[in-house]
Structures are given as C-alpha cells and as structure tokens.
Design a protein around this motif. Structure first.
Motif, PDB file in Angstrom:
ATOM      1  N   PHE A 159       0.823  -1.219   0.000  1.00  0.00           N
ATOM      2  CA  PHE A 159       0.000   0.000   0.000  1.00  0.00           C
ATOM      3  C   PHE A 159       0.852   1.261   0.000  1.00  0.00           C
ATOM      4  O   PHE A 159       0.358   2.360  -0.293  1.00  0.00           O
ATOM      5  N   ALA A 160       2.147   1.124   0.325  1.00  0.00           N
ATOM      6  CA  ALA A 160       3.033   2.280   0.356  1.00  0.00           C
ATOM      7  C   ALA A 160       3.843   2.454  -0.930  1.00  0.00           C
ATOM      8  O   ALA A 160       4.548   3.443  -1.080  1.00  0.00           O
ATOM      9  N   PHE A 161       3.735   1.510  -1.865  1.00  0.00           N
ATOM     10  CA  PHE A 161       4.495   1.616  -3.109  1.00  0.00           C
ATOM     11  C   PHE A 161       3.880   2.700  -3.992  1.00  0.00           C
ATOM     12  O   PHE A 161       2.672   2.926  -3.974  1.00  0.00           O
ATOM     13  N   SER A 162       4.707   3.318  -4.815  1.00  0.00           N
ATOM     14  CA  SER A 162       4.217   4.411  -5.658  1.00  0.00           C
ATOM     15  C   SER A 162       3.252   3.921  -6.734  1.00  0.00           C
ATOM     16  O   SER A 162       2.395   4.666  -7.195  1.00  0.00           O
ATOM     17  N   SER A 163       3.363   2.648  -7.138  1.00  0.00           N
ATOM     18  CA  SER A 163       2.475   2.097  -8.158  1.00  0.00           C
ATOM     19  C   SER A 163       2.401   0.592  -8.003  1.00  0.00           C
ATOM     20  O   SER A 163       3.422  -0.104  -8.123  1.00  0.00           O
ATOM     21  N   ARG A 164       1.223   0.068  -7.765  1.00  0.00           N
ATOM     22  CA  ARG A 164       1.063  -1.383  -7.731  1.00  0.00           C
ATOM     23  C   ARG A 164       1.347  -1.984  -9.114  1.00  0.00           C
ATOM     24  O   ARG A 164       1.934  -3.052  -9.217  1.00  0.00           O
ATOM     25  N   GLU A 165       0.917  -1.309 -10.149  1.00  0.00           N
ATOM     26  CA  GLU A 165       1.116  -1.853 -11.489  1.00  0.00           C
ATOM     27  C   GLU A 165       2.592  -1.989 -11.814  1.00  0.00           C
ATOM     28  O   GLU A 165       3.037  -3.039 -12.293  1.00  0.00           O
ATOM     29  N   TYR A 166       3.406  -0.957 -11.545  1.00  0.00           N
ATOM     30  CA  TYR A 166       4.832  -1.036 -11.829  1.00  0.00           C
ATOM     31  C   TYR A 166       5.471  -2.140 -11.003  1.00  0.00           C
ATOM     32  O   TYR A 166       6.345  -2.873 -11.489  1.00  0.00           O
ATOM     33  N   PHE A 167       5.039  -2.267  -9.732  1.00  0.00           N
ATOM     34  CA  PHE A 167       5.588  -3.322  -8.883  1.00  0.00           C
ATOM     35  C   PHE A 167       5.243  -4.699  -9.438  1.00  0.00           C
ATOM     36  O   PHE A 167       6.106  -5.582  -9.524  1.00  0.00           O
ATOM     37  N   PHE A 168       3.999  -4.905  -9.829  1.00  0.00           N
ATOM     38  CA  PHE A 168       3.599  -6.196 -10.390  1.00  0.00           C
ATOM     39  C   PHE A 168       4.394  -6.512 -11.654  1.00  0.00           C
ATOM     40  O   PHE A 168       4.827  -7.655 -11.853  1.00  0.00           O
ATOM     41  N   ARG A 169       4.589  -5.527 -12.503  1.00  0.00           N
ATOM     42  CA  ARG A 169       5.348  -5.765 -13.743  1.00  0.00           C
ATOM     43  C   ARG A 169       6.805  -6.112 -13.431  1.00  0.00           C
ATOM     44  O   ARG A 169       7.399  -6.985 -14.081  1.00  0.00           O
ATOM     45  N   GLU A 170       7.384  -5.430 -12.450  1.00  0.00           N
ATOM     46  CA  GLU A 170       8.748  -5.739 -12.058  1.00  0.00           C
ATOM     47  C   GLU A 170       8.845  -7.119 -11.414  1.00  0.00           C
ATOM     48  O   GLU A 170       9.789  -7.872 -11.667  1.00  0.00           O
ATOM     49  N   ALA A 171       7.860  -7.466 -10.571  1.00  0.00           N
ATOM     50  CA  ALA A 171       7.845  -8.795  -9.960  1.00  0.00           C
ATOM     51  C   ALA A 171       7.748  -9.877 -11.037  1.00  0.00           C
ATOM     52  O   ALA A 171       8.441 -10.901 -10.982  1.00  0.00           O
TER      53      ALA A 171
END
Length: 286
Positions: free
Chosen positions: A153-165
């Motif tokens: 919830f503290a990440f700047s973008s869930r979408e960018y995080f998911f793509r990086e994961a």
C-alpha cells in the motif's frame, strides 16, 4: 521543529521514529516492532491477552502464515519487498536452509538495523539492498518467490511493482502479499475521503502514500501483468487483536492524531469494510 527532547516522537511519524525509540531504550516499542513492522495473526483471536509480548508472537505468526501460503521450501531464492527491519527474512533464515534471501527497502535506518541484527545461518545467504519496489535492480528470472508483507500500500504504483515482480520471477514463480483491502461498496466512499485523511495517515505511518486497492482491482491488475490469483485468505478476524496493543503504544506518545489514524483502521476492519487479506499470484501459463 523538534529539539531532540521528549517531543521527538510526536513531531516524527510513529513508525519512522522507531529506530530512535529503540536507541532510547523503549522496551515495548522494541518488543512490538524490533523484528516485524506489521500486524499480528492469532489462530484463535479470543485467546489474545492484549500484551506486547503476545503481539510480538502474533507478528511472527503472520510472517510464517504468509510464507506458508507462498509455499516456500528449502533451496529457493526469495525477495522480500519493503522488508522493514528484516523480520520476514530472519524468519525464513531460521526455518529453511540453502536459501538465497534478499530484502529491499528505501528506508536507510531500517536497512541498517536489518543488516546488523539478521545474520545468515550456515548454508543460507542474506543480502539487504536499498532499492525501490517499482524499479527492482535484479535481472530477469532471478527469484522463485517475491513477497510484500503489509507494504504494497506504500508503493508508488502497484502496477509497476507487479510488472517488475513478473520480470524478475522465474517461470512458475509466485508473488504473495498481504494488504488492507476495502470491500467494493466501501471503496467508492474511501476515494471520496482519501484526501481528507491523508495528513492524519502521514503523521502516523510516515510520508509514504497509503493507497487501498479492492480485490476486483487486484484481479484486473494480475491479468494485465501476466499473473493469475491462485489463493486468497481473509484473515481480518485473526488480526483484530493487533489494534488494542498498537493503539495503546501510540496513545502513550500523547498525540491524539496518531492514535486516531489506527483507531480509524480498527473501526473499518471491525465493521467489515476493510479486510486484511493474503493474496498469492502465480505467473500465468504462456
């Protein structure tokens, strides 16, 4: 401005002030949050006794539950994103062998404590890295499992995080998170009041944005980034005993606003509007 006296913890958001509290010998803060920076899990919440020691055990139990849902076993390469003081890495280090464990964080003080307190056991390898969840400094197909234990919830973008994961996970890899998830009916209301509550939340949890995401949005996000949601566990009831303990710790600071922020989360959770869930995603078959 703080003069470094006893008002330090009031002028600094509660969770950002923890390293200072530890250095000042705050025994309760150290016991509650010296290892884990997340809520607790009680298999039988009626047996919670309201003590800080009981909460510390429950926080360890939550880490273990999340890693069990992720189906972690010996010999894997694991990334913990938003690793806090390294508690989940420490737990994995103690439970499994032949592990490659990496924790990342953007909070330097938290990373320093993790590096100091978490030491790899024989046959395990541990590394802590200063890195952004949305720009992971790892090569493709590097990890077996990515975790985000009450941090997404503290990440700047869930979408960018998911793509990086998705990029850094090996074929068949798994992304497992736990998060505060609003029910769909409440989500619309939350978006209307989100800006009004931001200042209150920042005073408690720091300058990170606290963004809620409903389950239907997680499903859409997974589909768009190459994942499928394979497990959901609603453990809201099992986390509720967290609130009396955390509320008590915060109220000791003498700042009603920090207390009100967590009390607000508690009310939403007890009314069923905000659910605490573990979600596990797997890379979709090609």
């Amino acid at each position: 401005m703080s003069d470094g006296s006893s008002n330090h913890s009031i002028s600094v958001p509660y969770f950002d002030s923890l390293p200072q509290k530890f250095s000042e010998g705050d025994v309760d803060a150290l016991l509650a949050f010296g290892r884990h920076l997340h809520w607790g899990y009680w298999s039988d919440p009626t047996k919670a006794d309201g003590s800080v020691a009981d909460f510390a055990i429950a926080a360890e139990n939550l880490s273990r539950l999340v890693t069990d849902v992720a189906e972690i076993q010996d010999g894997l390469s694991i990334l913990d994103v938003g690793c806090g003081f390294g508690g989940t890495i420490a737990s994995l280090n103690e439970r499994f062998c032949s592990m490659h464990l990496v924790g990342i964080n953007i909070n330097t003080e938290q990373l320093l404590r993790a590096e100091t307190t978490v030491q790899a056991l024989p046959n395990n390898h541990i590394k802590f890295v200063d890195a952004d969840a949305c720009q992971l400094p790892f090569s493709d197909d590097y990890f077996d499992v990515v975790l985000a234990v009450e941090s997404i919830f503290a990440f700047s973008s869930r979408e960018y995080f998911f793509r990086e994961a998705r990029r850094i996970l090996r074929p068949g890899g798994r992304l497992t998170i736990c998060d505060f998830i609003p029910i769909q009916a409440f989500y619309r209301t939350w978006k209307l009041i989100e800006k009004a509550t931001k200042t209150l939340v920042v005073r408690t949890y720091g300058s990170r944005s606290v963004n809620f995401c409903p389950l239907f949005e997680y499903k859409k996000l997974a589909s768009a980034t190459g994942f499928e949601l394979v497990k959901t566990e609603n453990i809201t009831r099992n986390t509720l005993p967290t609130y009396p303990v955390v509320n008590s710790l915060m109220r000791r600071e003498g700042d009603e606003e920090t207390y009100r922020a967590t009390r607000g989360l508690e009310r939403l959770s007890r009314r069923g509007l905000l659910q605490y869930m573990i979600l596990s995603f797997q890379i979709s078959p090609s």
